[in-house]
Design a protein around this motif. Structure first.
Motif, mmCIF file in Angstrom:
data_model
loop_
_atom_site.group_PDB
_atom_site.id
_atom_site.type_symbol
_atom_site.label_atom_id
_atom_site.label_comp_id
_atom_site.label_asym_id
_atom_site.label_seq_id
_atom_site.Cartn_x
_atom_site.Cartn_y
_atom_site.Cartn_z
ATOM 1 N N TYR A 83 1.102 -1.153 0.033
ATOM 2 C CA TYR A 83 0.125 0.234 0.201
ATOM 3 C C TYR A 83 1.083 1.128 -0.063
ATOM 4 N N GLU A 84 2.388 0.973 -0.337
ATOM 5 C CA GLU A 84 2.930 1.813 0.051
ATOM 6 C C GLU A 84 2.915 3.757 0.960
ATOM 7 N N LYS A 85 1.919 3.250 2.208
ATOM 8 C CA LYS A 85 1.498 4.813 3.124
ATOM 9 C C LYS A 85 2.961 4.515 3.591
ATOM 10 N N HIS A 86 3.334 3.458 5.053
ATOM 11 C CA HIS A 86 3.594 4.106 6.187
ATOM 12 C C HIS A 86 4.787 2.577 5.721
ATOM 13 N N PRO A 87 6.337 3.982 5.338
ATOM 14 C CA PRO A 87 7.309 2.848 5.224
ATOM 15 C C PRO A 87 7.740 3.057 6.447
ATOM 16 N N GLU A 88 7.504 3.945 7.576
ATOM 17 C CA GLU A 88 8.624 3.118 8.745
ATOM 18 C C GLU A 88 8.247 2.072 9.538
ATOM 19 N N LEU A 89 6.619 2.066 9.655
ATOM 20 C CA LEU A 89 5.952 1.091 9.279
ATOM 21 C C LEU A 89 6.746 0.096 8.917
ATOM 22 N N HIS A 90 6.927 -0.615 7.334
ATOM 23 C CA HIS A 90 7.701 -1.579 6.417
ATOM 24 C C HIS A 90 9.027 -1.646 7.415
ATOM 25 N N LYS A 91 9.572 -0.650 7.535
ATOM 26 C CA LYS A 91 10.959 -1.287 8.129
ATOM 27 C C LYS A 91 10.891 -1.550 9.258
ATOM 28 N N GLU A 92 10.055 -1.026 9.947
ATOM 29 C CA GLU A 92 9.719 -1.662 11.661
ATOM 30 C C GLU A 92 10.059 -3.366 11.683
ATOM 31 N N TYR A 93 8.871 -3.374 10.803
ATOM 32 C CA TYR A 93 8.299 -5.012 10.882
ATOM 33 C C TYR A 93 9.702 -5.241 9.920
ATOM 34 N N GLU A 94 10.309 -5.102 8.862
ATOM 35 C CA GLU A 94 11.714 -5.815 8.289
ATOM 36 C C GLU A 94 12.721 -6.050 9.021
ATOM 37 N N ASP A 95 12.974 -5.062 10.520
ATOM 38 C CA ASP A 95 13.756 -5.068 11.210
ATOM 39 C C ASP A 95 13.534 -6.054 12.030
ATOM 40 N N LYS A 96 12.446 -6.662 12.381
ATOM 41 C CA LYS A 96 11.873 -7.064 13.338
ATOM 42 C C LYS A 96 11.873 -9.138 12.232
ATOM 43 N N VAL A 97 11.688 -9.248 10.779
ATOM 44 C CA VAL A 97 12.187 -10.441 10.412
ATOM 45 C C VAL A 97 13.341 -10.718 11.183
ATOM 46 N N ASN A 98 14.328 -9.712 10.728
ATOM 47 C CA ASN A 98 15.723 -9.778 11.166
ATOM 48 C C ASN A 98 16.373 -10.193 11.981
ATOM 49 N N TYR A 99 15.679 -9.718 12.786
ATOM 50 C CA TYR A 99 15.787 -10.011 14.671
ATOM 51 C C TYR A 99 15.448 -11.514 15.057
ATOM 52 N N TYR A 100 14.168 -11.474 14.246
ATOM 53 C CA TYR A 100 13.288 -12.922 14.576
ATOM 54 C C TYR A 100 14.623 -14.317 14.095
ATOM 55 N N TYR A 101 14.715 -13.645 12.559
ATOM 56 C CA TYR A 101 15.483 -15.268 12.089
ATOM 57 C C TYR A 101 16.853 -15.186 12.301
ATOM 58 N N HIS A 102 17.348 -14.106 12.604
ATOM 59 C CA HIS A 102 19.122 -14.641 14.092
ATOM 60 C C HIS A 102 18.397 -15.150 14.988
ATOM 61 N N LYS A 103 17.255 -14.803 15.671
ATOM 62 C CA LYS A 103 17.358 -15.667 16.854
ATOM 63 C C LYS A 103 16.783 -17.017 16.877
ATOM 64 N N LYS A 104 16.362 -16.925 16.076
ATOM 65 C CA LYS A 104 15.795 -18.514 15.023
ATOM 66 C C LYS A 104 17.156 -19.352 14.621
ATOM 67 N N ASP A 105 18.082 -19.186 14.037
ATOM 68 C CA ASP A 105 19.149 -19.206 13.663
ATOM 69 C C ASP A 105 20.435 -19.697 15.082
ATOM 70 N N GLN A 106 19.967 -18.938 16.028
ATOM 71 C CA GLN A 106 20.469 -19.139 17.522
ATOM 72 C C GLN A 106 20.185 -20.116 18.053
ATOM 73 N N THR A 107 19.340 -20.381 18.074
ATOM 74 C CA THR A 107 18.094 -21.483 19.328
ATOM 75 C C THR A 107 18.742 -22.974 18.223
ATOM 76 N N THR A 108 18.629 -22.663 16.554
ATOM 77 C CA THR A 108 18.882 -23.716 15.686
ATOM 78 C C THR A 108 20.188 -24.599 16.397
ATOM 79 N N LEU A 109 21.807 -23.171 16.500
ATOM 80 C CA LEU A 109 22.307 -23.078 17.208
ATOM 81 C C LEU A 109 22.624 -24.255 18.041
#
Length: 183
Positions: A83-109
């Motif tokens: 919808y291209e209306k809230h770029p700051e919210l989009h960035k916030e969710y992308e940061d969360k994606v990266n955070y959770y995937y990193h935590k997932k990889d740590q948990t995998t190890l």
């Protein structure tokens, strides 16, 4: 959700997850619906990831928690971007994606280390996505056939190679239909 004495939270969680997997395999729900239902169930359970991971069930729960949170945040980020209306919210969710995937990889190890790398095998998988090609690998636990992890993490891949559990070549994923379905 309130904890009931005598209730096995792992059994309850894994049964619910297995039910959703069966619904997905039968075509009753899409991958997107699977992710949304899994996310909803995790939120309903109200059980955060375990800080002390001292057994396999806790490790697998943490992996599933972080994986579903990452996938759900990815869905939200994609939705917001469309919808291209809230770029700051989009960035916030992308940061969360990266955070959770990193935590997932740590948990995998952590999970693999709990087993001291015994009966663990990893390999690249065949994917339809050009972005994931020769990038996504699968980790299986030979004594736990229902437990299948995935990652793109280079540091994790290096560790798996160093420990001799990563096998060269490309194989079909054990959950190929799920992996190759877009959401």
């Amino acid at each position: 959700m309130r904890y009931v004495q005598g209730e096995n939270i792992f059994e309850k969680f894994f049964n619910q997850r297995q039910s959703l997997i069966q619904q997905f395999k039968k075509g009753d729900i899409t991958k997107k619906e699977y992710i949304e239902e899994s996310y909803g169930y995790i939120k309903q359970m109200n059980i955060k990831p375990f800080k002390r991971v001292d057994n396999f069930n806790k490790a697998v729960y943490n992996y599933q928690y972080y994986n579903m949170m990452a996938k759900y945040c990815y869905l939200k980020a994609k939705e917001i971007k469309r919808y291209e209306k809230h770029p700051e919210l989009h960035k916030e969710y992308e940061d969360k994606v990266n955070y959770y995937y990193h935590k997932k990889d740590q948990t995998t190890l952590q999970t693999i280390e709990l087993l001291d790398y015994y009966d663990v095998e990893a390999y690249y998988i065949k994917v339809t996505s050009s972005y994931l090609k020769e990038n996504l690998f699968e980790i299986i636990f030979k004594n736990h056939d229902q437990v299948i992890f995935h990652s793109r993490s280079q540091w994790l891949l290096n560790k798996l190679k160093e420990e001799g559990v990563f096998k060269e070549g490309i194989r079909r994923s054990l959950i190929e239909n799920y992996i190759n379905q877009k959401y």
